[in-house]
Design a protein around this motif. Structure first.
Motif, PDB file in Angstrom:
ATOM      1  N   ASP A  38       0.807  -1.224   0.000  1.00  0.00           N
ATOM      2  CA  ASP A  38       0.000   0.000   0.000  1.00  0.00           C
ATOM      3  C   ASP A  38       0.840   1.275   0.000  1.00  0.00           C
ATOM      4  O   ASP A  38       0.537   2.239   0.703  1.00  0.00           O
ATOM      5  CB  ASP A  38      -0.951   0.015   1.204  1.00  0.00           C
ATOM      6  CG  ASP A  38      -1.930  -1.137   1.170  1.00  0.00           C
ATOM      7  OD1 ASP A  38      -2.350  -1.521   0.057  1.00  0.00           O
ATOM      8  OD2 ASP A  38      -2.270  -1.657   2.236  1.00  0.00           O
ATOM      9  N   MET A  39       1.906   1.295  -0.781  1.00  0.00           N
ATOM     10  CA  MET A  39       2.754   2.480  -0.871  1.00  0.00           C
ATOM     11  C   MET A  39       2.206   3.405  -1.945  1.00  0.00           C
ATOM     12  O   MET A  39       1.809   2.964  -3.021  1.00  0.00           O
ATOM     13  CB  MET A  39       4.184   2.080  -1.220  1.00  0.00           C
ATOM     14  CG  MET A  39       5.122   3.240  -1.339  1.00  0.00           C
ATOM     15  SD  MET A  39       6.784   2.639  -1.673  1.00  0.00           S
ATOM     16  CE  MET A  39       7.599   4.143  -2.071  1.00  0.00           C
ATOM     17  N   GLN A  40       2.191   4.715  -1.659  1.00  0.00           N
ATOM     18  CA  GLN A  40       1.745   5.698  -2.627  1.00  0.00           C
ATOM     19  C   GLN A  40       2.869   6.677  -2.905  1.00  0.00           C
ATOM     20  O   GLN A  40       3.539   7.141  -1.982  1.00  0.00           O
ATOM     21  CB  GLN A  40       0.531   6.458  -2.106  1.00  0.00           C
ATOM     22  CG  GLN A  40      -0.678   5.569  -1.912  1.00  0.00           C
ATOM     23  CD  GLN A  40      -1.882   6.351  -1.431  1.00  0.00           C
ATOM     24  OE1 GLN A  40      -1.920   7.568  -1.503  1.00  0.00           O
ATOM     25  NE2 GLN A  40      -2.871   5.643  -0.933  1.00  0.00           N
ATOM     26  N   VAL A  41       3.078   6.984  -4.177  1.00  0.00           N
ATOM     27  CA  VAL A  41       4.117   7.917  -4.595  1.00  0.00           C
ATOM     28  C   VAL A  41       3.457   8.980  -5.465  1.00  0.00           C
ATOM     29  O   VAL A  41       2.769   8.654  -6.433  1.00  0.00           O
ATOM     30  CB  VAL A  41       5.228   7.200  -5.410  1.00  0.00           C
ATOM     31  CG1 VAL A  41       6.298   8.194  -5.833  1.00  0.00           C
ATOM     32  CG2 VAL A  41       5.828   6.055  -4.613  1.00  0.00           C
ATOM     33  N   ASP A  42       3.644  10.244  -5.112  1.00  0.00           N
ATOM     34  CA  ASP A  42       3.146  11.338  -5.936  1.00  0.00           C
ATOM     35  C   ASP A  42       4.263  11.765  -6.877  1.00  0.00           C
ATOM     36  O   ASP A  42       5.296  12.282  -6.443  1.00  0.00           O
ATOM     37  CB  ASP A  42       2.698  12.514  -5.072  1.00  0.00           C
ATOM     38  CG  ASP A  42       1.435  12.195  -4.279  1.00  0.00           C
ATOM     39  OD1 ASP A  42       0.605  11.427  -4.802  1.00  0.00           O
ATOM     40  OD2 ASP A  42       1.282  12.710  -3.171  1.00  0.00           O
ATOM     41  N   VAL A  43       4.052  11.536  -8.182  1.00  0.00           N
ATOM     42  CA  VAL A  43       5.071  11.794  -9.192  1.00  0.00           C
ATOM     43  C   VAL A  43       4.743  13.117  -9.901  1.00  0.00           C
ATOM     44  O   VAL A  43       3.695  13.231 -10.532  1.00  0.00           O
ATOM     45  CB  VAL A  43       5.124  10.634 -10.214  1.00  0.00           C
ATOM     46  CG1 VAL A  43       6.200  10.898 -11.245  1.00  0.00           C
ATOM     47  CG2 VAL A  43       5.354   9.313  -9.499  1.00  0.00           C
ATOM     48  N   ALA A  51       3.676  22.224  -9.882  1.00  0.00           N
ATOM     49  CA  ALA A  51       3.623  20.954 -10.624  1.00  0.00           C
ATOM     50  C   ALA A  51       2.368  20.162 -10.254  1.00  0.00           C
ATOM     51  O   ALA A  51       1.935  20.166  -9.103  1.00  0.00           O
ATOM     52  CB  ALA A  51       4.863  20.120 -10.328  1.00  0.00           C
ATOM     53  N   ASN A  52       1.794  19.514 -11.251  1.00  0.00           N
ATOM     54  CA  ASN A  52       0.710  18.569 -11.018  1.00  0.00           C
ATOM     55  C   ASN A  52       1.330  17.222 -10.694  1.00  0.00           C
ATOM     56  O   ASN A  52       2.438  16.916 -11.125  1.00  0.00           O
ATOM     57  CB  ASN A  52      -0.171  18.445 -12.260  1.00  0.00           C
ATOM     58  CG  ASN A  52      -0.929  19.721 -12.538  1.00  0.00           C
ATOM     59  OD1 ASN A  52      -1.491  20.314 -11.640  1.00  0.00           O
ATOM     60  ND2 ASN A  52      -0.921  20.147 -13.786  1.00  0.00           N
ATOM     61  N   HIS A  53       0.613  16.409  -9.936  1.00  0.00           N
ATOM     62  CA  HIS A  53       1.151  15.119  -9.521  1.00  0.00           C
ATOM     63  C   HIS A  53       0.221  13.983  -9.906  1.00  0.00           C
ATOM     64  O   HIS A  53      -0.992  14.110  -9.807  1.00  0.00           O
ATOM     65  CB  HIS A  53       1.372  15.086  -8.000  1.00  0.00           C
ATOM     66  CG  HIS A  53       2.456  15.985  -7.543  1.00  0.00           C
ATOM     67  ND1 HIS A  53       2.302  17.342  -7.392  1.00  0.00           N
ATOM     68  CD2 HIS A  53       3.739  15.720  -7.214  1.00  0.00           C
ATOM     69  CE1 HIS A  53       3.431  17.875  -6.987  1.00  0.00           C
ATOM     70  NE2 HIS A  53       4.328  16.907  -6.873  1.00  0.00           N
ATOM     71  N   ALA A  54       0.816  12.900 -10.349  1.00  0.00           N
ATOM     72  CA  ALA A  54       0.082  11.655 -10.572  1.00  0.00           C
ATOM     73  C   ALA A  54       0.378  10.753  -9.383  1.00  0.00           C
ATOM     74  O   ALA A  54       1.516  10.664  -8.933  1.00  0.00           O
ATOM     75  CB  ALA A  54       0.537  10.982 -11.865  1.00  0.00           C
ATOM     76  N   ARG A  55      -0.635  10.107  -8.858  1.00  0.00           N
ATOM     77  CA  ARG A  55      -0.434   9.214  -7.709  1.00  0.00           C
ATOM     78  C   ARG A  55      -0.241   7.792  -8.215  1.00  0.00           C
ATOM     79  O   ARG A  55      -1.084   7.239  -8.895  1.00  0.00           O
ATOM     80  CB  ARG A  55      -1.620   9.275  -6.773  1.00  0.00           C
ATOM     81  CG  ARG A  55      -1.452   8.281  -5.616  1.00  0.00           C
ATOM     82  CD  ARG A  55      -2.216   8.658  -4.408  1.00  0.00           C
ATOM     83  NE  ARG A  55      -1.597   9.859  -3.840  1.00  0.00           N
ATOM     84  CZ  ARG A  55      -2.227  10.669  -3.013  1.00  0.00           C
ATOM     85  NH1 ARG A  55      -3.454  10.444  -2.659  1.00  0.00           N
ATOM     86  NH2 ARG A  55      -1.614  11.729  -2.537  1.00  0.00           N
ATOM     87  N   TRP A  56       0.919   7.224  -7.918  1.00  0.00           N
ATOM     88  CA  TRP A  56       1.210   5.836  -8.250  1.00  0.00           C
ATOM     89  C   TRP A  56       1.042   5.018  -6.980  1.00  0.00           C
ATOM     90  O   TRP A  56       1.523   5.386  -5.917  1.00  0.00           O
ATOM     91  CB  TRP A  56       2.641   5.681  -8.751  1.00  0.00           C
ATOM     92  CG  TRP A  56       2.926   6.320 -10.062  1.00  0.00           C
ATOM     93  CD1 TRP A  56       2.079   7.060 -10.837  1.00  0.00           C
ATOM     94  CD2 TRP A  56       4.171   6.293 -10.759  1.00  0.00           C
ATOM     95  NE1 TRP A  56       2.717   7.493 -11.960  1.00  0.00           N
ATOM     96  CE2 TRP A  56       4.001   7.032 -11.949  1.00  0.00           C
ATOM     97  CE3 TRP A  56       5.404   5.721 -10.503  1.00  0.00           C
ATOM     98  CZ2 TRP A  56       5.020   7.199 -12.871  1.00  0.00           C
ATOM     99  CZ3 TRP A  56       6.423   5.892 -11.414  1.00  0.00           C
ATOM    100  CH2 TRP A  56       6.225   6.613 -12.592  1.00  0.00           C
ATOM    101  N   ARG A  57       0.389   3.872  -7.104  1.00  0.00           N
ATOM    102  CA  ARG A  57       0.220   2.967  -5.970  1.00  0.00           C
ATOM    103  C   ARG A  57       1.002   1.691  -6.237  1.00  0.00           C
ATOM    104  O   ARG A  57       0.911   1.119  -7.318  1.00  0.00           O
ATOM    105  CB  ARG A  57      -1.251   2.644  -5.758  1.00  0.00           C
ATOM    106  CG  ARG A  57      -2.023   3.845  -5.317  1.00  0.00           C
ATOM    107  CD  ARG A  57      -3.493   3.541  -5.209  1.00  0.00           C
ATOM    108  NE  ARG A  57      -4.174   4.789  -4.923  1.00  0.00           N
ATOM    109  CZ  ARG A  57      -5.075   4.918  -3.991  1.00  0.00           C
ATOM    110  NH1 ARG A  57      -5.427   3.889  -3.255  1.00  0.00           N
ATOM    111  NH2 ARG A  57      -5.643   6.075  -3.777  1.00  0.00           N
ATOM    112  N   LEU A  58       1.771   1.288  -5.263  1.00  0.00           N
ATOM    113  CA  LEU A  58       2.588   0.092  -5.382  1.00  0.00           C
ATOM    114  C   LEU A  58       2.182  -0.894  -4.300  1.00  0.00           C
ATOM    115  O   LEU A  58       2.157  -0.564  -3.125  1.00  0.00           O
ATOM    116  CB  LEU A  58       4.070   0.428  -5.223  1.00  0.00           C
ATOM    117  CG  LEU A  58       4.623   1.486  -6.170  1.00  0.00           C
ATOM    118  CD1 LEU A  58       6.013   1.899  -5.737  1.00  0.00           C
ATOM    119  CD2 LEU A  58       4.637   0.962  -7.582  1.00  0.00           C
TER     120      LEU A  58
END
Length: 71
Positions: A38-43, A51-58
């Motif tokens: 359940d890790m989330q990374v805002d790219v 900057a706009n961010h896309a949220r990646w879930r790992l």
């Protein structure tokens, strides 16, 4: 203090640890596996405060393998 009187560099950050580990394992057929739960990374899409961010879930395992290149 090291027995041969050389200074041992102290790892202070996670990136330093990752770089040191990778450098020692590269070329040895090593494999590094990271497990995420359940890790989330805002790219960010660019550098800067606006900057706009896309949220990646790992959720799973990321495996990085190294090998020697024959040149």
């Amino acid at each position: 203090m090291a027995s041969d009187d050389t200074e041992i560099d102290e790892t202070r950050t996670w990136p330093e640890l990752a770089i040191g580990l990778y450098e020692r394992l590269t070329g040895r057929g090593a494999e590094i596996a990271y497990e995420f739960e359940d890790m989330q990374v805002d790219v960010p899409d660019r550098v800067g405060d606006d900057a706009n961010h896309a949220r990646w879930r790992l959720d799973g395992t990321l495996t990085i393998r190294t090998s020697e290149n024959d040149e």
